[in-house]
Design an enzyme around this catalytic site. Structure first.
Site, PDB file in Angstrom:
ATOM      1  N   ASP A 175      41.433 109.369  22.764  1.00  0.00           N
ATOM      2  CA  ASP A 175      42.228 110.409  23.431  1.00  0.00           C
ATOM      3  C   ASP A 175      41.517 110.840  24.709  1.00  0.00           C
ATOM      4  O   ASP A 175      40.947 109.994  25.410  1.00  0.00           O
ATOM      5  CB  ASP A 175      42.430 111.578  22.451  1.00  0.00           C
ATOM      6  CG  ASP A 175      43.729 112.326  22.705  1.00  0.00           C
ATOM      7  OD1 ASP A 175      43.736 113.193  23.590  1.00  0.00           O
ATOM      8  OD2 ASP A 175      44.736 112.034  22.036  1.00  0.00           O
ATOM      9  N   HIS A 224      43.167 118.309  24.690  1.00  0.00           N
ATOM     10  CA  HIS A 224      44.032 117.541  23.787  1.00  0.00           C
ATOM     11  C   HIS A 224      43.223 116.719  22.780  1.00  0.00           C
ATOM     12  O   HIS A 224      43.512 116.724  21.573  1.00  0.00           O
ATOM     13  CB  HIS A 224      44.925 116.631  24.643  1.00  0.00           C
ATOM     14  CG  HIS A 224      46.014 115.940  23.886  1.00  0.00           C
ATOM     15  ND1 HIS A 224      45.847 114.702  23.321  1.00  0.00           N
ATOM     16  CD2 HIS A 224      47.293 116.314  23.612  1.00  0.00           C
ATOM     17  CE1 HIS A 224      46.991 114.330  22.733  1.00  0.00           C
ATOM     18  NE2 HIS A 224      47.886 115.295  22.900  1.00  0.00           N
ATOM     19  N   SER A 235      51.499 114.390  18.573  1.00  0.00           N
ATOM     20  CA  SER A 235      50.052 114.272  18.758  1.00  0.00           C
ATOM     21  C   SER A 235      49.288 114.987  17.663  1.00  0.00           C
ATOM     22  O   SER A 235      48.208 114.548  17.270  1.00  0.00           O
ATOM     23  CB  SER A 235      49.640 114.930  20.069  1.00  0.00           C
ATOM     24  OG  SER A 235      49.608 114.011  21.102  1.00  0.00           O
TER      25      SER A 235
END
Lengths: 66, 415
Positions: free
Chosen positions: B160, B192, B363
Site C-alpha cells: 500500500d 491509507h 480498502s
C-alpha cells in the site's frame, strides 16, 4: 511506453528479457518468482514485443488506493 | 393455616443481555390422566388454591389471567395440563410434588416460568454492531473475539502506501519493510497504508486495549507500492508481490486497484501472477473497488486486479451487514465476481503520525479478510493457498444479499 509482460515459462525469463533488450527495450525489472518483466519499450510498439515466450504484454497503468 | 414465605430471587438476569429470563413463577406439568377436580383437590390438600383458567377465560377483558392470579395461588390450564404457580406460593408446591407416593401422581415436575421476547429478524439482529470498549464493530461482526487465534507469526504482506513504522500499534508487528516507490521512504505520509496494516495485524490500541486488528500477532511485511498521494504503477505493485513471495508471505493484502468497465475482462498478466502465487502457497486478497453509487442504482464492476479469477475479491459491508453504498459488484459475466465481504464502513484503525482514524472503503474490508486468513493459517499451518481460499469461503456467514454483491457472505471465524 512503459510496459508489463508476463512470460509463459519462468525458467526462460532471463533469456526472454535479453531478447527484449536486443530489440531495443529498456528492461527495468525481471521478477523471476512471478514471471514478470517490466520496462520501457521506448518507441517500439508493444505488438512488436509479443515475441516467443511472452504470454502477455500490456501498457503499465497507474493504480490507486481504494 | 399460617404460611411461611421464603425469599426467592424473582428475576434472574442473563449475563449477555440485560433482559430478565425468569418471572419467579413456576410451571407445573400435570399428569394427563388426572382430571380437573382431582388436580384442584390435590392442590387444596397442600393449601394451594388453584383457579381453573376455564372459569376466567370467558371474561371480556384480556386481563383475566391477572385476575385469576390475584384470586388464587396459581392458574390451572386444564386443556394443556399445566399449572402456573405464584412465586409467593412456591413453598407450598414442594410438598404437593413430593406427595407422589400415590399410584397416580397429579403433579409431575416443575420448572421456572420464563420471560419470552419477540425474536428480531436476522437482519435486524445483526444491525446492532457497534464499536465498544472491547473492539471495533468489524471485529465483533466477524466473531474475532470468539476465537483465541491471533495469527501468531503468520507472514502477511500489506502492499500500500507504506505504514507508520513508529506507530506503537504497528511497530512490534513489522517484520520487514521495503519501498518500491522511487524517492520515497516506506514511511506512510498518506495514512491509507497504516490504516490497512492496522486492520490486518495491528496490535490492539496501545493504551486503551481496544481490538481493531484481526490478527494482532501476525508478522507484517510492509511494502510501499503506492506513493504518498495513493498512486502506484503496475511495476511497483508486481515488484511488491514478488518481494512478498521472496519472503514466503502466506497472504498478500491489496487495497488498491483501478476502475474497470462493463464487459471488460481481467488482466492476463495479473492473473498469471496470482495463479503463480497460489502455486507458491500465497493468497492474494484485493479490494473490489469503491466506484458504485448504489443509491443512484449504479453498480460498477469489480476493479482491477481484484477481478482476476485467482485473486480473492472483497466487497464492503455496513454495520447492519448491508452492502456498502460504494462497493463494486460482480456484474461482468466473464469473471470479476465478488468472493467474500467484510466490514468496510466507518472502520477504526491506525493512521499516520501515530494517529487513528475511521475510514470507509473496500480498502478497509480487504485487510480484515487478510487478517482472518492469518488466523485460519495459525489454526492449520499446512493449508495450501487454494485450501485457504476454500476455508474462507466455507466459513463465511451467509447473508441475505445477492452473491454478486457479497460472494459467500461475511468473512467470519467459527468459535
Amino acid at each position: 511506453m512503459k510496459f508489463v509482460a508476463v512470460v509463459s515459462d519462468k525458467t526462460q525469463i532471463t533469456a526472454i528479457a535479453g531478447k527484449l533488450k536486443m530489440l531495443g527495450c529498456k528492461v527495468e525489472q525481471v521478477l523471476k518468482r512471478t514471471g514478470v518483466i517490466t520496462g520501457d519499450s521506448l518507441h517500439i510498439p508493444l505488438e512488436t514485443l509479443q515475441i516467443g515466450g511472452i504470454a502477455s504484454i500490456a501498457p503499465e497503468q497507474v493504480r490507486k488506493a481504494q | 393455616m399460617s404460611r411461611s414465605y421464603v425469599t426467592i430471587p424473582a428475576i434472574t438476569l442473563r449475563d449477555d443481555e440485560r433482559k430478565p429470563r425468569y418471572t419467579g413463577r413456576k410451571l407445573v406439568l400435570i399428569n394427563r390422566a388426572s382430571n380437573s377436580s382431582q388436580v384442584i383437590s390435590h392442590a387444596r390438600k397442600h393449601s394451594l388454591r388453584l383457579a381453573a383458567v376455564s372459569d376466567f377465560s370467558k371474561a371480556k377483558t384480556g386481563d383475566y389471567l391477572n385476575e385469576a392470579f390475584r384470586q388464587a395461588d396459581g392458574i390451572y390450564f386444564d386443556r394443556l395440563k399445566v399449572a402456573v404457580i405464584n412465586e409467593s406460593a412456591e413453598p407450598l408446591l414442594k410438598p404437593a410434588l413430593s406427595s407422589g407416593k400415590q399410584k397416580q401422581p397429579h403433579f409431575l415436575f416443575t420448572e421456572q416460568e420464563r420471560y419470552v421476547y419477540a425474536i428480531a429478524s436476522r437482519r435486524r439482529a445483526s444491525a446492532d454492531y457497534t464499536d465498544n470498549a472491547a473492539a471495533s464493530w468489524g471485529i465483533h461482526a466477524m466473531n474475532i473475539l470468539g476465537s483465541p487465534l491471533k495469527g501468531k507469526n503468520i507472514p502477511v504482506a500489506v502492499l500500500d502506501t507504506g505504514a507508520d513504522t513508529t506507530h506503537p500499534d504497528l511497530h512490534p508487528r513489522i517484520r520487514r519493510k521495503k519501498t518500491f516507490v522511487s524517492g520515497q521512504q516506506v514511511t506512510d505520509l498518506n495514512g491509507h497504508g497504516s490504516h490497512c496494516a492496522g486492520l490486518a495485524a495491528g496490535n490492539q490500541h496501545a493504551t486503551r486495549g481496544f481490538r481493531y486488528g484481526v490478527a494482532p500477532l501476525a508478522s507484517l511485511l510492509i511494502g510501499k507500492v503506492l506513493n504518498n498521494q495513493g498512486e502506484g504503477t503496475d511495476a511497483n505493485i508486481l515488484a511488491g508481490i514478488e518481494w512478498a513471495l521472496d519472503n514466503k508471505c502466506r497472504v498478500v493484502s491489496l487495497s488498491l486497484g483501478s476502475e474497470t468497465y462493463e464487459g471488460e475482462t481481467w488482466s492476463r498478466i495479473y492473473e498469471s501472477v496470482a495463479a503463480e502465487c497460489l502455486k507458491q502457497n500465497c493468497l492474494i486478497i484485493a479490494a473490489a473497488g469503491n466506484e458504485s453509487a448504489r443509491a443512484e442504482k449504479l453498480i460498477s464492476p469489480v476493479a482491477h486486479p481484484a477481478n482476476c479469477p485467482s485473486i480473492m475479491a472483497v466487497g464492503a459491508l455496513t454495520a447492519n451487514l448491508g452492502i456498502a453504498e460504494f462497493s463494486c459488484g460482480g456484474i461482468n459475466p466473464d469473471g470479476g465476481q465478488i468472493d467474500i465481504a467484510a466490514p468496510g464502513v466507518n472502520i477504526w484503525s491506525a493512521w499516520k503520525n501515530k494517529g487513528y482514524r475511521r475510514e470507509s472503503g473496500t480498502s478497509a474490508a480487504t485487510p480484515m479478510v487478510a487478517g482472518l486468513a492469518a488466523l485460519l493459517l495459525e489454526a492449520e499451518p499446512t493449508l495450501t493457498a487454494p485450501a485457504l481460499w476454500m476455508k474462507l469461503v466455507q466459513t463465511a456467514k451467509r447473508l441475505n444479499l445477492p452473491a454478486t454483491d457479497v460472494g459467500a457472505g461475511l468473512a467470519f471465524i467459527r468459535s
